[in-house]
Enzyme design. Sequence first.
Site, PDB file in Angstrom:
ATOM      1  N   GLY A 525       0.830  -1.197   0.000  1.00 21.32           N
ATOM      2  CA  GLY A 525       0.000   0.000   0.000  1.00 21.32           C
ATOM      3  C   GLY A 525       0.864   1.246   0.000  1.00 21.32           C
ATOM      4  O   GLY A 525       2.093   1.182  -0.133  1.00 21.32           O
ATOM      5  N   LYS A 544      -1.634  -3.165   8.088  1.00 19.33           N
ATOM      6  CA  LYS A 544      -0.565  -2.482   7.359  1.00 19.33           C
ATOM      7  C   LYS A 544       0.673  -2.442   8.237  1.00 19.33           C
ATOM      8  O   LYS A 544       0.624  -2.017   9.392  1.00 19.33           O
ATOM      9  CB  LYS A 544      -0.986  -1.057   6.999  1.00 19.33           C
ATOM     10  N   ASP A 650      -2.839  13.061   0.694  1.00 20.61           N
ATOM     11  CA  ASP A 650      -2.118  12.316  -0.332  1.00 20.61           C
ATOM     12  C   ASP A 650      -3.041  11.299  -1.017  1.00 20.61           C
ATOM     13  O   ASP A 650      -2.720  10.114  -1.139  1.00 20.61           O
ATOM     14  CB  ASP A 650      -0.904  11.614   0.295  1.00 20.61           C
TER      15      ASP A 650
END
Length: 816
Positions: A525, A544, A650
């Site tokens: 990711g 993650k 982002d």
Amino acid sequence: MARKHSPNTSCFRIILLTFFLCGLPCLSRALPATQIASLLRLAKLLENPTALSNWDPQTDFCNLPSSANLNLSCIGQTLVALQIVGNKNTVAVKPNIQTDSTQNNARLSDSFSSDELASALLKFPDLQILSLVSLGIWGAIPGKLDRLPSLKVLNFSSNFFSGNVPQRFSSLNNLQVLVLDNNALSGPFPEWLHALPNLEILQISNNMFSGGLPSNLSLFRNLNSLVVYGNFLTGSLPTSITHLQFVHTLSLSRNKLSGKIPDLSGLMNLQILDLGENEFGPEFPVFGNQLVEVVMKRNKLAGPLPSFLGKLKNIKVLDLSTNALSGSLPENILVLPNLETLNLSNNRLTGNLSFNLALSNSLTQLDISFNFFTGPLPHLLNKSWAGRILNFRKNCFTSRSQQQEPQSYCQSASTSLNSLHKRPNIAILVGIIAGIFALAAVLVILLVILVSSLRRRQQGANHGSSSCADSASLGVPSELLTQARYLSQSIRLGVLGAPLNRVFALHELEEATDNFSEAAYVGDGQLGKVYKGRLENGSAVSVKCIILDVKQDLKQLKSQIEILAKLRHRNLVCIIGHCLERETDEQQYRRLFLVSEFIDNGTLRSHLLNVSAESHQSLNWSRRLATVVGAGRGIQYLHTGVVPGIFNNDVKITSILLDHNFVAKVSDFGLGRLLHDSAKPAVNKMMPRTELDVHHRKMLLDKMDVYNFGLILLELVLGRPPTIEDPMAVTPTIKELDMLLLETVSRSDLVDPAIRTCMRESLCTVIEIAAKCLSDNPAERPSMEDVLWNLQYAAQVQDKVSGDFREEFPTYYLPG
């Protein structure tokens, strides 16, 4: 030309769009004279509270520094947020001191008019957030505030409003938050509020609402916080409450509710349950193990403690004091990993506690006083703990620590709770008195029924002779207006309904991901490697793994994660918790494991590229529009739905995930800027230095998300990533954008073949708004709200012809 959608005619829509486009180049931070005059008039009506004392005609209202007592926000030349907190708190007056002077000190003067206040507020037609707290405002809530159609947050807490909540507010379709705590409002529960399609937070605590809760609570379909404590509600809890699938906070304490509590185990989002100081019972309620706070004190619960309490792994506060609970204490409750406060005082719990009793490391307050425990005092309870409060007095422990009853007292209680040692005569006397009162109550009820029947017959005979006075609303006596009340602690939107940020142990995540095996590996990711896992409760999660620099401020990082974990939105990936670990072989690095909900249908880009025809369904134009509108809603919520806003996220097309229903969810928001210095926004060196103030830096952060969203829209049209020339430049060139604007779009070879049959007007609208998002000058880029408005218009144009899949778009966009 791109057009905005509105509920009125297309002509009106064009006028609005023209005004917006013409106004962009000449945006000013100064409000028009009419709004400046209205702000000064507002200060005078509120009798110049401290926060407004320095206002004058030369004040630059749009650039006033924000504080705990004052916040004004402008968009262009109009006020969109007005938040004022005064010092005329309703808690300032004691209930036994009811003089005119103290009342006048707390309330505005007799010359004040709530109707004039509303007239001043209506001069700000684009107002989205209106918060007037502790200002001594009295009178009825003005119904004409329904003329503020953009209103999202309305907070009138800690004032002296009386009467009913105006039913005219049912037309405020954009309202998400309604906070009216600590007033003198009366009447039945405002059931009609279910007509507000976007209402998520309803707080009307510490008022005088009476009657029962509405039987059709399920109509409040989007509600995630219902706070109605401290009123005069009666009756039982309707079973329809079990259909509030999004409810996170349910607080109904300090009412007169009674009866059996419905099974709440199906409310999977419920984390805060406060039903204390009512008359619920005797059955113990059933609820899910995801709860963080449960308060059931001062009810009529009886019987043993249920075994499922020992499975509440997330529970922090459990208060069951002052009930009639009996039996032994399940000691596994005391070692729940996150338990901080446990109060079981004033019950009928019996038996011995283990001498080697274990206590959770997180436990800071334990109260088991006024029960019937016997035997030796557990070792840990006989120990002094810094920062830990232990109360076990008025039991029968064989210890001189704290005041204890003799052993025989509790032994008699365990044999027969109706014949307590040293108090048998008192118990019998209480039973006799209770029986007399019950008999008297029955006689009074029969007498009331008889009198009411006679009155109804008389009214039926004289029907039509009633006067207006018969239906006039009753005035609120000044004594009630001056009663002491608790000041709400959850006024701020960002604090309301704060979800849990669970701290996982590393071994839990290793078990969930099969030791981070290749089979669990999903891919890389934006922040690091991603694994699919399954927690102990069966829920699928995404884990993650993020490498942190040794210079990373862990305190700041944890604080940021705590904030992000509070966010709950249909179009944001929900963060569940985290785990921090230091590498054993490389001490200069640490790892952060971020745990979030698992989204099972891939990224938006994977569907556009049709990577796997077996697993990924190709997206037609209508579905693409529905997807980016959903993602845009999530981004807009980050900008305006929380305070302070979360910018510079982002956003990339690979961070837009689709669930099995093709609902778009934005992931990896909020952490990128904190984790990587390189994610900080580049300041345009060509911008005049005088504009680099706080307001414009915030605007630049906002516009960076808008720019990235423009890239996503462009890829939506092309079906592939756009070609960016010199991506390191301050204003990179996008080759395809100029070509799309110059050519006839419907014939262009650049457009994805899968969407070439779509409506030309719909496609042109998306291309034009994408071009505005990608403007070189950040100040010329539209807001996310304007982007969404255009996208919704494009979707509706397409849907009129194709009738394809689409979301239900509101006529005016609201985040959340």
